[in-house]
Design a protein around this motif. Structure first.
Motif: not given
Length: 175
Positions: A99-107
């Motif tokens: 199961e894969i989920m993706a979330i925004p990541y601000k470097h």
């Protein structure tokens, strides 16, 4: 509570490294960070075996276009891509269910990236398959019992009638 939070110095790197879920940071679908669980999931020993590679190469080809679109929405629209079942390949070529989920990541340099969380569900899928097989066998057993019951009733009546017929033939009488 605010004072307590300020006094606590959490090492979030250590928390992510200790996570049981694979956590991967992507910069335009290129892996720039992978925690220990990611390496274990994919069957690698060292970070440099994973870093710099395209995330797509670990995905089953039928999920490439879906993944590309989900990651685009994450980085451009800052959307969260919810859990989705997919298949991935390990280093040895074996296929696993995840199961894969993706979330925004601000470097820290304000660049938008994607944080991918991957959970291995291979054992869960196997258990579900076994439960389905067990339920099928149970249903077949119930169906067989019903058929036997339905066949036995008329046979019992015929058997009884034959016994009566034998007894009456022996007496040479039939009413």
């Amino acid at each position: 509570m605010e004072i307590i939070m300020k006094n606590m110095n959490f090492d979030f790197q250590q928390i992510i490294e200790g996570s049981l879920n694979a956590n991967i940071i992507l910069d335009d679908r290129i892996i720039v960070y992978a925690n220990k669980a990611s390496k274990l999931l994919l069957g690698y020993n060292e970070n440099d075996e994973i870093l710099g590679k395209r995330f797509d190469q670990f995905l089953h080809p039928e999920f490439h276009s879906i993944c590309k679109e989900r990651l685009r929405r994450v980085t451009e629209n800052m959307e969260i891509a919810p859990l989705m079942e997919q298949k991935m390949f390990q280093k040895d070529g074996s296929e696993i269910d995840v199961e894969i989920m993706a979330i925004p990541y601000k470097h820290s340099n304000n660049k938008m990236m994607s944080q991918i969380v991957v959970r291995d569900i291979t054992e869960k899928k196997h258990a579900q398959h076994l439960i389905m097989q067990t339920e099928k066998l149970s249903l077949i057993g119930e169906l067989a019992a019903g058929i036997v019951h339905d066949i036995r009733n008329p046979i019992t009546a015929i058997k009884g009638f034959l016994q009566l017929l034998k007894a009456e033939i022996a007496n040479n009488t039939y009413n």
